[in-house]
Design a protein around this motif. Structure first.
Motif, PDB file in Angstrom:
ATOM      1  N   LEU A 144       0.333 -12.604   0.323  1.00  0.00           N
ATOM      2  CA  LEU A 144      -0.050 -11.689   1.388  1.00  0.00           C
ATOM      3  C   LEU A 144      -0.094 -10.256   0.882  1.00  0.00           C
ATOM      4  CD1 LEU A 144       1.009 -11.856   5.063  1.00  0.00           C
ATOM      5  CD2 LEU A 144       1.020  -9.648   3.901  1.00  0.00           C
ATOM      6  N   LEU A 145      -1.227  -9.607   1.098  1.00  0.00           N
ATOM      7  CA  LEU A 145      -1.354  -8.179   0.867  1.00  0.00           C
ATOM      8  C   LEU A 145      -1.437  -7.500   2.229  1.00  0.00           C
ATOM      9  CD1 LEU A 145      -3.937  -7.802  -2.051  1.00  0.00           C
ATOM     10  CD2 LEU A 145      -1.449  -7.756  -2.165  1.00  0.00           C
ATOM     11  N   PRO A 146      -0.444  -6.705   2.595  1.00  0.00           N
ATOM     12  CA  PRO A 146      -0.449  -6.089   3.938  1.00  0.00           C
ATOM     13  C   PRO A 146      -1.608  -5.134   4.109  1.00  0.00           C
ATOM     14  CG  PRO A 146       1.338  -5.219   2.589  1.00  0.00           C
ATOM     15  CD  PRO A 146       0.759  -6.352   1.825  1.00  0.00           C
ATOM     16  N   LEU A 147      -2.377  -5.349   5.150  1.00  0.00           N
ATOM     17  CA  LEU A 147      -3.582  -4.569   5.394  1.00  0.00           C
ATOM     18  C   LEU A 147      -3.255  -3.103   5.684  1.00  0.00           C
ATOM     19  CD1 LEU A 147      -5.389  -7.100   7.768  1.00  0.00           C
ATOM     20  CD2 LEU A 147      -5.894  -6.719   5.347  1.00  0.00           C
ATOM     21  N   ASP A 148      -4.196  -2.244   5.318  1.00  0.00           N
ATOM     22  CA  ASP A 148      -4.118  -0.820   5.647  1.00  0.00           C
ATOM     23  C   ASP A 148      -2.834  -0.175   5.125  1.00  0.00           C
ATOM     24  OD1 ASP A 148      -5.271   1.444   6.728  1.00  0.00           O
ATOM     25  OD2 ASP A 148      -4.350   1.186   8.689  1.00  0.00           O
ATOM     26  N   THR A 149      -2.452  -0.546   3.912  1.00  0.00           N
ATOM     27  CA  THR A 149      -1.263   0.015   3.278  1.00  0.00           C
ATOM     28  C   THR A 149      -1.608   0.441   1.852  1.00  0.00           C
ATOM     29  OG1 THR A 149      -0.529  -2.105   2.369  1.00  0.00           O
ATOM     30  CG2 THR A 149       0.249  -1.543   4.593  1.00  0.00           C
ATOM     31  N   PRO A 150      -0.824   1.337   1.262  1.00  0.00           N
ATOM     32  CA  PRO A 150      -1.059   1.697  -0.139  1.00  0.00           C
ATOM     33  C   PRO A 150      -1.005   0.492  -1.068  1.00  0.00           C
ATOM     34  CG  PRO A 150       0.393   3.290   0.896  1.00  0.00           C
ATOM     35  CD  PRO A 150       0.218   2.165   1.878  1.00  0.00           C
ATOM     36  N   GLU A 151      -0.121  -0.463  -0.770  1.00  0.00           N
ATOM     37  CA  GLU A 151      -0.026  -1.664  -1.605  1.00  0.00           C
ATOM     38  C   GLU A 151      -1.343  -2.423  -1.617  1.00  0.00           C
ATOM     39  OE1 GLU A 151       2.307  -5.969  -1.848  1.00  0.00           O
ATOM     40  OE2 GLU A 151       2.857  -4.525  -0.299  1.00  0.00           O
ATOM     41  N   PHE A 152      -1.949  -2.560  -0.440  1.00  0.00           N
ATOM     42  CA  PHE A 152      -3.222  -3.278  -0.361  1.00  0.00           C
ATOM     43  C   PHE A 152      -4.270  -2.597  -1.233  1.00  0.00           C
ATOM     44  CE2 PHE A 152      -7.418  -4.115   1.340  1.00  0.00           C
ATOM     45  CZ  PHE A 152      -7.404  -5.488   1.527  1.00  0.00           C
ATOM     46  N   TYR A 153      -4.439  -1.295  -1.052  1.00  0.00           N
ATOM     47  CA  TYR A 153      -5.503  -0.583  -1.752  1.00  0.00           C
ATOM     48  C   TYR A 153      -5.252  -0.495  -3.258  1.00  0.00           C
ATOM     49  CZ  TYR A 153      -7.031   0.584   2.927  1.00  0.00           C
ATOM     50  OH  TYR A 153      -7.455   0.499   4.221  1.00  0.00           O
ATOM     51  N   SER A 154      -3.993  -0.518  -3.663  1.00  0.00           N
ATOM     52  CA  SER A 154      -3.694  -0.429  -5.093  1.00  0.00           C
ATOM     53  C   SER A 154      -3.864  -1.765  -5.805  1.00  0.00           C
ATOM     54  CB  SER A 154      -2.263   0.083  -5.300  1.00  0.00           C
ATOM     55  OG  SER A 154      -1.308  -0.870  -4.855  1.00  0.00           O
ATOM     56  N   ARG A 155      -3.785  -2.878  -5.070  1.00  0.00           N
ATOM     57  CA  ARG A 155      -3.810  -4.184  -5.711  1.00  0.00           C
ATOM     58  C   ARG A 155      -5.099  -4.965  -5.510  1.00  0.00           C
ATOM     59  NH1 ARG A 155       1.446  -7.594  -4.647  1.00  0.00           N
ATOM     60  NH2 ARG A 155       0.554  -8.689  -6.432  1.00  0.00           N
ATOM     61  N   ILE A 156      -5.799  -4.708  -4.402  1.00  0.00           N
ATOM     62  CA  ILE A 156      -6.918  -5.582  -4.072  1.00  0.00           C
ATOM     63  C   ILE A 156      -8.044  -5.479  -5.097  1.00  0.00           C
ATOM     64  CG2 ILE A 156      -8.030  -3.883  -2.570  1.00  0.00           C
ATOM     65  CD1 ILE A 156      -7.960  -7.757  -2.178  1.00  0.00           C
ATOM     66  N   LYS A 157      -8.299  -4.292  -5.673  1.00  0.00           N
ATOM     67  CA  LYS A 157      -9.393  -4.163  -6.639  1.00  0.00           C
ATOM     68  C   LYS A 157      -9.121  -4.945  -7.920  1.00  0.00           C
ATOM     69  CE  LYS A 157     -12.802  -1.717  -4.974  1.00  0.00           C
ATOM     70  NZ  LYS A 157     -13.194  -0.452  -5.549  1.00  0.00           N
ATOM     71  N   GLU A 158      -7.830  -5.228  -8.201  1.00  0.00           N
ATOM     72  CA  GLU A 158      -7.512  -6.055  -9.355  1.00  0.00           C
ATOM     73  C   GLU A 158      -7.882  -7.515  -9.111  1.00  0.00           C
ATOM     74  OE1 GLU A 158      -3.371  -5.627  -9.871  1.00  0.00           O
ATOM     75  OE2 GLU A 158      -3.415  -3.458 -10.144  1.00  0.00           O
ATOM     76  N   ILE A 159      -7.992  -7.859  -7.841  1.00  0.00           N
ATOM     77  CA  ILE A 159      -8.221  -9.245  -7.451  1.00  0.00           C
ATOM     78  C   ILE A 159      -9.687  -9.496  -7.112  1.00  0.00           C
ATOM     79  CG2 ILE A 159      -7.615 -11.007  -5.737  1.00  0.00           C
ATOM     80  CD1 ILE A 159      -4.907  -9.467  -5.463  1.00  0.00           C
ATOM     81  N   SER A 160     -10.305  -8.523  -6.424  1.00  0.00           N
ATOM     82  CA  SER A 160     -11.694  -8.685  -6.011  1.00  0.00           C
ATOM     83  C   SER A 160     -12.383  -7.332  -5.957  1.00  0.00           C
ATOM     84  CB  SER A 160     -11.772  -9.346  -4.630  1.00  0.00           C
ATOM     85  OG  SER A 160     -13.082  -9.249  -4.109  1.00  0.00           O
ATOM     86  N   ARG A 161     -13.541  -7.234  -6.584  1.00  0.00           N
ATOM     87  CA  ARG A 161     -14.296  -5.987  -6.532  1.00  0.00           C
ATOM     88  C   ARG A 161     -14.817  -5.704  -5.138  1.00  0.00           C
ATOM     89  NH1 ARG A 161     -17.845  -6.125 -12.161  1.00  0.00           N
ATOM     90  NH2 ARG A 161     -16.061  -6.068 -13.586  1.00  0.00           N
ATOM     91  N   ALA A 162     -14.899  -6.729  -4.308  1.00  0.00           N
ATOM     92  CA  ALA A 162     -15.308  -6.516  -2.920  1.00  0.00           C
ATOM     93  C   ALA A 162     -14.215  -5.821  -2.114  1.00  0.00           C
ATOM     94  CB  ALA A 162     -15.661  -7.852  -2.265  1.00  0.00           C
ATOM     95  N   ALA A 163     -12.989  -5.834  -2.627  1.00  0.00           N
ATOM     96  CA  ALA A 163     -11.851  -5.152  -1.995  1.00  0.00           C
ATOM     97  C   ALA A 163     -11.564  -5.667  -0.596  1.00  0.00           C
ATOM     98  CB  ALA A 163     -12.069  -3.642  -1.984  1.00  0.00           C
ATOM     99  N   ARG A 164     -11.697  -6.968  -0.427  1.00  0.00           N
ATOM    100  CA  ARG A 164     -11.427  -7.581   0.870  1.00  0.00           C
ATOM    101  C   ARG A 164     -10.661  -8.882   0.659  1.00  0.00           C
ATOM    102  NH1 ARG A 164     -17.496  -7.098   3.547  1.00  0.00           N
ATOM    103  NH2 ARG A 164     -17.522  -4.817   3.792  1.00  0.00           N
ATOM    104  N   VAL A 165      -9.961  -9.292   1.692  1.00  0.00           N
ATOM    105  CA  VAL A 165      -9.332 -10.609   1.713  1.00  0.00           C
ATOM    106  C   VAL A 165     -10.093 -11.463   2.730  1.00  0.00           C
ATOM    107  CG1 VAL A 165      -7.044  -9.887   0.974  1.00  0.00           C
ATOM    108  CG2 VAL A 165      -7.630  -9.725   3.393  1.00  0.00           C
ATOM    109  N   PRO A 166     -10.045 -12.787   2.538  1.00  0.00           N
ATOM    110  CA  PRO A 166      -9.255 -13.541   1.562  1.00  0.00           C
ATOM    111  C   PRO A 166      -9.965 -13.644   0.215  1.00  0.00           C
ATOM    112  CG  PRO A 166     -10.466 -15.065   2.928  1.00  0.00           C
ATOM    113  CD  PRO A 166     -10.771 -13.687   3.464  1.00  0.00           C
ATOM    114  N   VAL A 167      -9.162 -14.047  -0.778  1.00  0.00           N
ATOM    115  CA  VAL A 167      -9.679 -14.375  -2.102  1.00  0.00           C
ATOM    116  C   VAL A 167      -8.989 -15.648  -2.556  1.00  0.00           C
ATOM    117  CG1 VAL A 167      -9.998 -13.635  -4.479  1.00  0.00           C
ATOM    118  CG2 VAL A 167      -9.972 -11.916  -2.645  1.00  0.00           C
ATOM    119  N   LEU A 168      -9.757 -16.643  -2.941  1.00  0.00           N
ATOM    120  CA  LEU A 168      -9.202 -17.867  -3.515  1.00  0.00           C
ATOM    121  C   LEU A 168      -9.304 -17.769  -5.028  1.00  0.00           C
ATOM    122  CD1 LEU A 168      -8.022 -20.733  -3.027  1.00  0.00           C
ATOM    123  CD2 LEU A 168     -10.378 -21.582  -3.180  1.00  0.00           C
ATOM    124  N   ILE A 169      -8.172 -17.964  -5.694  1.00  0.00           N
ATOM    125  CA  ILE A 169      -8.125 -17.909  -7.155  1.00  0.00           C
ATOM    126  C   ILE A 169      -7.808 -19.305  -7.682  1.00  0.00           C
ATOM    127  CG2 ILE A 169      -7.008 -16.863  -9.151  1.00  0.00           C
ATOM    128  CD1 ILE A 169      -6.220 -14.529  -7.287  1.00  0.00           C
TER     129      ILE A 169
END
Length: 215
Positions: free
Chosen positions: A32-57
């Motif tokens: 879980l990446l908490p939405l609308d938080t610094p944690e979300f914005y700092s980590r999501i680009k490492e996971i998906s260039r679309a910068a959105r959830v969900p992402v299946l890896i």
């Protein structure tokens, strides 16, 4: 496999992918990446260039769209029957899923998913009557044509139900009009074991996303 999701209370697209992953029988963990938080914005680009959830890896494969995730799971676990086996039913299931995926902006924008909201009407919402009526029409038609084998849109729980589960929650949260057929379907979705599991986890969350909190 790992499924990256947003807050269970609010993330309707995460819910769709998570339900499909559970229904597929996949061995996966969720992150879980908490939405609308610094944690979300700092980590999501490492996971998906679309910068959105969900992402299946899945190993080196990253899938960052709910419908694409469902299709990937259906191909990877064909015995799970995420799509109806009957050709006509499968075509209709894909059609109604794609229709919601690409439309219904009034319903989606004005009635955000919020599983912790006390059910009540949303008097300030702009008119979404056309979207509401069309969703009900879809549910009635699927149930009448293909739902004889169970309580869901195509009888057994399927990808279509994974996709419409967040819509069911919106109808109940905002007390949108439901006929007898639609109400019975909504009850079946909300009481499905996977949906109950998600709802229980949502009830334990405390983070508030202000944009998804409406009167």
């Amino acid at each position: 496999m790992k499924l990256v999701i947003g807050n269970r209370t609010y993330s309707s697209w995460s819910l769709r992918a998570w339900l499909a992953a559970r229904a597929s029988g996949a061995d996966f963990e969720d992150m879980l990446l908490p939405l609308d938080t610094p944690e979300f914005y700092s980590r999501i680009k490492e996971i998906s260039r679309a910068a959105r959830v969900p992402v299946l890896i899945d190993g080196e494969t990253h899938i960052w769209d709910s419908l694409a995730i469902i299709e990937y799971l259906a191909e990877t676990f064909p015995a799970a029957g995420l799509w109806p086996r009957d050709k006509a039913a499968r075509a209709q299931a894909r059609s109604v899923v794609a229709e919601f995926h690409s439309g219904f902006f009034d319903l989606r924008g004005n009635y955000p998913m919020n599983l912790r909201r006390t059910p009540a009407v949303h008097p300030g919402a702009p008119d979404a009557a056309r979207d509401i009526a069309r969703v009900c029409e879809i549910w009635r038609d699927c149930r009448a044509r293909f739902g004889g084998g169970g309580d869901f849109l195509f009888g057994a729980f399927s990808a279509a139900d994974c996709f419409y589960a967040p819509v069911v929650s919106r109808f109940l949260t905002y007390r949108l009009p439901l006929g007898e057929v639609e109400a019975a379907y909504a009850h079946a979705v909300m009481e499905h074991p996977f949906m109950r599991e998600w709802r229980e986890a949502a009830a334990a969350e405390t983070l508030v996303v202000a944009a998804d909190e409406v009167d």
